[in-house]
Design an enzyme around this catalytic site. Structure first.
Site, PDB file in Angstrom:
ATOM      1  N   GLY A  77      58.686  51.417   6.289  1.00  0.00           N
ATOM      2  CA  GLY A  77      57.863  51.683   7.472  1.00  0.00           C
ATOM      3  C   GLY A  77      58.499  52.738   8.359  1.00  0.00           C
ATOM      4  N   GLN A 183      53.077  45.526  11.318  1.00  0.00           N
ATOM      5  CA  GLN A 183      53.001  44.074  11.515  1.00  0.00           C
ATOM      6  C   GLN A 183      51.619  43.483  11.220  1.00  0.00           C
ATOM      7  OE1 GLN A 183      55.243  41.846  11.974  1.00  0.00           O
ATOM      8  NE2 GLN A 183      57.023  43.161  12.343  1.00  0.00           N
ATOM      9  N   CYS A 329      66.331  44.051  14.489  1.00  0.00           N
ATOM     10  CA  CYS A 329      67.261  45.182  14.506  1.00  0.00           C
ATOM     11  C   CYS A 329      68.195  45.141  15.713  1.00  0.00           C
ATOM     12  CB  CYS A 329      66.492  46.495  14.511  1.00  0.00           C
ATOM     13  SG  CYS A 329      65.240  46.567  13.256  1.00  0.00           S
TER      14      CYS A 329
HETATM   15  N1  PLP Z   1      57.484  49.157  12.752  1.00  0.00           N
HETATM   16  C1  PLP Z   1      57.416  47.870  13.114  1.00  0.00           C
HETATM   17  C2  PLP Z   1      56.409  47.442  14.141  1.00  0.00           C
HETATM   18  C3  PLP Z   1      58.280  46.935  12.550  1.00  0.00           C
HETATM   19  O1  PLP Z   1      58.212  45.653  12.908  1.00  0.00           O
HETATM   20  C4  PLP Z   1      59.220  47.389  11.586  1.00  0.00           C
HETATM   21  C5  PLP Z   1      60.199  46.446  10.993  1.00  0.00           C
HETATM   22  O2  PLP Z   1      60.650  45.503  11.649  1.00  0.00           O
HETATM   23  C6  PLP Z   1      59.235  48.739  11.238  1.00  0.00           C
HETATM   24  C7  PLP Z   1      58.359  49.593  11.842  1.00  0.00           C
HETATM   25  C8  PLP Z   1      60.196  49.288  10.242  1.00  0.00           C
HETATM   26  O3  PLP Z   1      59.813  48.946   8.929  1.00  0.00           O
HETATM   27  P1  PLP Z   1      60.885  49.053   7.744  1.00  0.00           P
HETATM   28  O4  PLP Z   1      61.807  47.899   7.906  1.00  0.00           O
HETATM   29  O5  PLP Z   1      60.095  48.998   6.486  1.00  0.00           O
HETATM   30  O6  PLP Z   1      61.561  50.365   7.915  1.00  0.00           O
END
Ligand code: PLP
Length: 383
Positions: A77, A183, A329
């Protein structure tokens, strides 16, 4: 270290990541074991793998009601979010980005980096319930705005933004629009049909597919410059040999998310409401963060006043219950969540807030056990 398995834990952190669905695992296995050809190879052993990738593209396209040729596979993402904003800046040559103050770090930290490079970034404010007023967006648009990037659903509170309306405003002003819908699959309808959305990001591991695979939807006729340059894979929009097994898994997961949308949303909403009501009843000095209706069905974010979320999580962990404070994170850092502080929460309430998020695999027994454990755990975290 003894490895914990699914059977040992109560997993209420499905916005952080999700369990791979058995159907997804089954669909992927042949592409890890037997069909290892390169999808770009011209012989049949490669072509059959190419066919599997194209089938996954169709499955993902069906999930968001677009054309398969508008779907591009990425590594996650975060890459999809970065790629959309990067493409808009490159294509337009403009120097201004609009986003919100409550985005995931995939957009937030990219925005802060762009500011260090000399770009201007406007972070739209949100109301105390986490919602966004479209007037704020209209007022922020400038002649040099390259792109507006707004998340469809917030990962910490589940609060929804009026994405179709925001995209319409941007379309009418000829400004590119990106939404981080990471999400959303399996929780709300995210059809892009007849919308002004130019770019949309998804991530495999949030919808019961593996980690390390993502999707970027690029609307037909939207100009695009790749973020990862290399080979001619993904019609030149994303270099790098495809993560075939994960792409196949993501395709299957998208098919399941679409087929199970109503069932899954109603299942997680029931469990979420049971937990939320139970906490408000059983634990004194608690409040829910975020708009009560305009939010994902699977998410609740609760402030335990005068308590430390970090300590609550430790107490829950001892009982095998997984939840999170802020986004996954930021766990470990002592910064209060930027999402909650942007909603105007006091430091006390922000530091004492815990997110619980459900999936199709959650059940009532897990809610009951969590409700039984929480009063004591919270009491200890307050002392
Ligand atoms: N965007 C949102 C709203 C997320 O919750 C997350 C992951 O927690 C991401 C982006 C990032 O996705 P990825 O872990 O696949 O990089």
């Amino acid at each position: 270290m003894m490895l914990l398995e699914d059977k040992d834990i109560i997993y209420l952190d499905n916005n952080a990541t999700t369990r791979i669905a058995p159907e997804v695992f089954e669909a992927m296995t042949p592409y890890l074991r037997d069909y290892y050809g390169n999808p770009s190879s011209s012989y049949s052993f490669g072509k059959q793998v190419h066919t599997a990738v194209e089938r996954a593209r169709e499955q993902v396209a069906a999930l968001i009601s677009c054309e398969p040729k508008e779907i591009f596979f990425t590594s996650c993402g975060t890459e999809s979010d970065n790629a959309a904003i990067n493409a808009a800046l490159q294509v337009t040559g403009h120097k201004h980005v609009i986003t919100s103050g409550v985005e995931h770090s995939a957009v937030k930290n990219h925005g802060e980096y762009l500011e260090r490079l000399g770009y201007a970034v406007t972070y739209l404010p949100v109301s105390s319930d986490g919602t966004l007023q479209l007037k704020e967006l209209e007022n922020a648009i400038r002649p040099d705005t390259a792109i507006v990037s707004l998340m469809w659903a917030n990962n910490e509170t589940g609060v929804l933004f009026p994405i179709r309306e925001a995209a319409e405003i941007c379309q009418s002003k000829k400004i590119l629009f990106h939404t981080d819908a990471v999400q959303c699959p399996g929780k709300i309808d995210i059809s892009v049909k007849d919308s002004g959305i130019n770019f949309l990001s998804l991530s495999g591991h949030k919808l019961h597919a593996p980690k390390g695979v993502g999707v970027l939807y690029v609307k037909r006729r939207t100009k695009f410059i790749p973020y990862v340059m290399g080979g001619h894979q993904e019609k030149g929009k994303r270099g790098g040999t495809e993560n075939v097994a994960s792409i196949v898994g993501l395709g299957k997961a998208a098919e399941l998310a679409l087929a199970k949308l109503q069932e899954e949303a109603s299942h997680t909403r029931t469990l979420r409401n049971q937990l939320e009501t139970g906490i408000l009843e059983k634990v004194a000095e608690t409040s829910v963060n975020g708009h009560p209706e305009s939010r994902l069905p699977n998410t609740t974010n609760i402030s335990f006043h005068r308590a430390s979320a970090e300590k609550i999580l430790v107490g829950l962990n001892e009982k095998g219950i997984c939840a999170s404070a802020g986004s996954a994170c930021t766990t470990g850092s002592m910064e209060p969540s930027h999402v909650l502080t942007n909603m105007g929460l006091s430091q006390d309430k922000a530091f004492g807030s815990v997110r619980f998020s459900f999936s199709r695999y959650s059940d009532e027994a897990q809610v009951a056990t969590t409700l039984e454990a929480l009063p004591k755990v919270v009491e200890q975290s307050r002392s």
